[in-house]
Design a protein around this motif. Structure first.
Motif, PDB file in Angstrom:
ATOM      1  N   ARG A 140     200.556 -54.425 178.043  1.00 20.53           N
ATOM      2  CA  ARG A 140     200.096 -54.605 176.564  1.00 20.53           C
ATOM      3  C   ARG A 140     198.709 -54.240 176.398  1.00 20.53           C
ATOM      4  NH1 ARG A 140     199.165 -59.804 177.167  1.00 20.53           N
ATOM      5  NH2 ARG A 140     199.777 -60.068 174.614  1.00 20.53           N
ATOM      6  N   LEU A 141     198.660 -54.004 175.416  1.00 19.45           N
ATOM      7  CA  LEU A 141     197.149 -52.759 175.154  1.00 19.45           C
ATOM      8  C   LEU A 141     197.225 -52.784 172.884  1.00 19.45           C
ATOM      9  CD1 LEU A 141     195.231 -50.930 175.651  1.00 19.45           C
ATOM     10  CD2 LEU A 141     196.556 -48.773 174.155  1.00 19.45           C
ATOM     11  N   GLU A 142     195.851 -53.612 173.553  1.00 17.64           N
ATOM     12  CA  GLU A 142     194.975 -53.538 171.916  1.00 17.64           C
ATOM     13  C   GLU A 142     194.163 -51.683 171.912  1.00 17.64           C
ATOM     14  OE1 GLU A 142     192.197 -56.690 168.923  1.00 17.64           O
ATOM     15  OE2 GLU A 142     193.195 -56.850 171.371  1.00 17.64           O
ATOM     16  N   VAL A 143     194.273 -51.089 170.604  1.00 17.25           N
ATOM     17  CA  VAL A 143     193.079 -50.259 169.970  1.00 17.25           C
ATOM     18  C   VAL A 143     192.574 -50.639 168.836  1.00 17.25           C
ATOM     19  CG1 VAL A 143     193.336 -47.845 169.154  1.00 17.25           C
ATOM     20  CG2 VAL A 143     194.428 -49.198 171.074  1.00 17.25           C
ATOM     21  N   ILE A 144     191.672 -50.950 168.298  1.00 15.78           N
ATOM     22  CA  ILE A 144     190.817 -50.821 167.174  1.00 15.78           C
ATOM     23  C   ILE A 144     189.541 -50.002 167.113  1.00 15.78           C
ATOM     24  CG2 ILE A 144     188.273 -52.335 166.181  1.00 15.78           C
ATOM     25  CD1 ILE A 144     189.607 -53.639 169.201  1.00 15.78           C
ATOM     26  N   LEU A 164     201.746 -52.885 171.572  1.00 19.05           N
ATOM     27  CA  LEU A 164     200.617 -52.404 171.210  1.00 19.05           C
ATOM     28  C   LEU A 164     200.105 -53.104 169.969  1.00 19.05           C
ATOM     29  CD1 LEU A 164     198.381 -50.584 171.087  1.00 19.05           C
ATOM     30  CD2 LEU A 164     199.551 -48.893 169.826  1.00 19.05           C
ATOM     31  N   LEU A 165     198.257 -53.255 169.787  1.00 19.11           N
ATOM     32  CA  LEU A 165     197.937 -54.504 168.412  1.00 19.11           C
ATOM     33  C   LEU A 165     197.469 -53.215 167.343  1.00 19.11           C
ATOM     34  CD1 LEU A 165     197.826 -56.077 166.447  1.00 19.11           C
ATOM     35  CD2 LEU A 165     196.154 -57.540 167.809  1.00 19.11           C
ATOM     36  N   HIS A 166     197.070 -52.280 166.816  1.00 15.86           N
ATOM     37  CA  HIS A 166     196.401 -51.461 166.348  1.00 15.86           C
ATOM     38  C   HIS A 166     196.176 -51.814 164.961  1.00 15.86           C
ATOM     39  CE1 HIS A 166     195.871 -46.559 165.246  1.00 15.86           C
ATOM     40  NE2 HIS A 166     195.312 -47.456 164.918  1.00 15.86           N
ATOM     41  N   ARG A 167     194.683 -51.889 164.707  1.00 14.38           N
ATOM     42  CA  ARG A 167     194.074 -52.098 164.172  1.00 14.38           C
ATOM     43  C   ARG A 167     193.088 -51.236 163.658  1.00 14.38           C
ATOM     44  NH1 ARG A 167     190.567 -57.797 166.065  1.00 14.38           N
ATOM     45  NH2 ARG A 167     192.446 -58.584 167.308  1.00 14.38           N
ATOM     46  N   ARG A 168     193.395 -51.000 161.947  1.00 10.03           N
ATOM     47  CA  ARG A 168     192.795 -49.411 161.588  1.00 10.03           C
ATOM     48  C   ARG A 168     191.821 -50.081 160.723  1.00 10.03           C
ATOM     49  NH1 ARG A 168     196.181 -44.598 159.756  1.00 10.03           N
ATOM     50  NH2 ARG A 168     195.199 -43.664 162.148  1.00 10.03           N
ATOM     51  N   LEU A 169     189.868 -49.821 160.950  1.00  4.87           N
ATOM     52  CA  LEU A 169     189.030 -50.336 159.962  1.00  4.87           C
ATOM     53  C   LEU A 169     188.328 -49.310 159.583  1.00  4.87           C
ATOM     54  CD1 LEU A 169     187.315 -52.494 162.365  1.00  4.87           C
ATOM     55  CD2 LEU A 169     189.436 -53.748 161.034  1.00  4.87           C
TER      56      LEU A 169
END
Length: 365
Positions: A140-144, A164-169
């Motif tokens: 599992r991985l999270e990318v901000i 994968l949780l990918h947050r794009r700001l």
């Protein structure tokens, strides 16, 4: 033909990349999918100059490998996946990026547990970058990810059973910005993306998701709040290439002043992808006479036994809702603010997204 090797990965064949560019057809300006966005501006910006970026992403814990594409530990992953993940996307700009990139790096998940998910922060920069993300089997991985200009191409692969949780700001910017993202999912993997955007001189997001494994799940959502003369173009395609997979796309947008929002969402279901469950929704509110909204949902289905829906709406604030709040003693301007905040809050799950869109965050992560 050029003779120098690719800067970010000398083992890549620069001549072959350039030959691909010569053989490929450049997208036509003012034609889909560049009908409402200036391709020339993006190409001129790609010529630089860029500020450059010599910092790798930072991780908040163990279980993640981060390094340049030519690092010994990273190179095996780079050789296997760089330019291969997106080879069928027909995006010529990805090849141009590969030749011009000032920095290239990879993020590889090595281990995780049910109770932990390493998080990696990709900083904003006005540079030309190539990024590879590999989520290995059953990790599992999270990318901000933060963007504020530049040219960034991300290739991402989720191996079997990974998440994968990918947050794009995307906060306010006066720059021209181009982002390309290609995600390939193997069996039983799970990709979740949220994208929050506000104004930029020109901001273009090209997103292609290829579901290659049975039972994979995709959930992509986000919102935008545009003002002044800002321009945002989001092109999103989800390709269902395996059976028994699901995808959800949901975006809300608020556009004011003379800003322009463009959204094209497409679902493709191949003949070999029965038992697909796919849905797309885009809702927009224009809060000024000068605002422009262009939205188009697409469905292309070649399989039986599927459940699909798509829809897009553009409109103005509901005067009945405003009147209701006014009768409860809420001033007119505040009534409008509350309605817009509620509209955007439907798709905002995290405090960072609320901050980007300028709305209150109550009880969010």
């Amino acid at each position: 033909m050029i003779s120098e090797p690719v800067k970010i990965a000398p083992w890549l064949d620069a001549k072959q990349i350039e030959q691909t560019l010569q053989d490929a057809k450049m997208p036509l300006p003012r034609k889909d999918p560049w009908k409402y966005t200036s391709l020339n501006q993006v190409l001129q910006h790609l010529d630089g100059p860029f500020e450059g970026n010599d910092q790798f992403p930072a991780s908040n814990g163990n279980g993640v490998l981060i390094g340049a594409l030519c690092d010994p530990e990273i190179e095996p992953f780079a050789r296997e996946y760089v330019s291969q993940v997106s080879k069928n996307s027909n995006n010529v700009l990805n090849s141009v990026n590969l030749l011009r990139a000032q920095q290239g790096y990879a993020i590889v998940s090595c281990e995780s547990s049910e109770s932990s998910r390493p998080a990696v922060h990709i900083s904003a920069s006005d540079s030309c970058e190539r990024v590879l993300i590999v989520v290995q089997e059953h990790t599992r991985l999270e990318v901000i990810e933060h963007t504020s200009g530049g040219n960034r191409v991300i290739e991402c692969v989720l191996l079997a059973g990974s998440q994968l949780l990918h947050r794009r700001l995307q906060p306010a910017s006066t720059n021209v910005e181009y982002n390309s993202l290609t995600v390939n999912l193997k069996e039983n993997s799970n990709y979740r993306m949220v994208q929050y955007s506000v104004g930029a001189k020109l901001r273009r997001n090209d997103i292609v998701v290829n579901i290659e494994g049975e039972g994979a799940q995709v959930d992509i959502s986000g919102g935008w709040k545009l003002s002044d003369t800002s321009h945002l173009d989001t092109q999103l395609t989800v390709n269902h290439l395996a059976k028994g997979a699901s995808s959800q796309q949901k975006f809300h947008g608020v556009v004011g002043d003379s800003a322009r929002a463009v959204f094209n969402g497409r679902i493709y279901i191949a003949r070999d992808a029965p038992q697909t469950d796919a849905h797309l929704q885009n809702k927009n509110i224009a809060i000024s006479d000068g605002a422009s909204i262009f939205t188009k949902p697409e469905l292309e289905i070649y399989a039986d036994d599927v459940a699909c829906s798509h829809g897009a709406t553009s409109g103005q604030l509901d005067e009945k809702q405003i009147f209701y709040l006014r009768t409860r003693g809420v001033p007119d301007e505040r009534s409008r603010e509350l309605i817009l905040e509620g509209f955007l809050t439907e798709i905002v799950e995290h405090e960072e997204g609320a901050n980007v869109l300028g709305i209150e965050h109550r009880g969010m992560e």
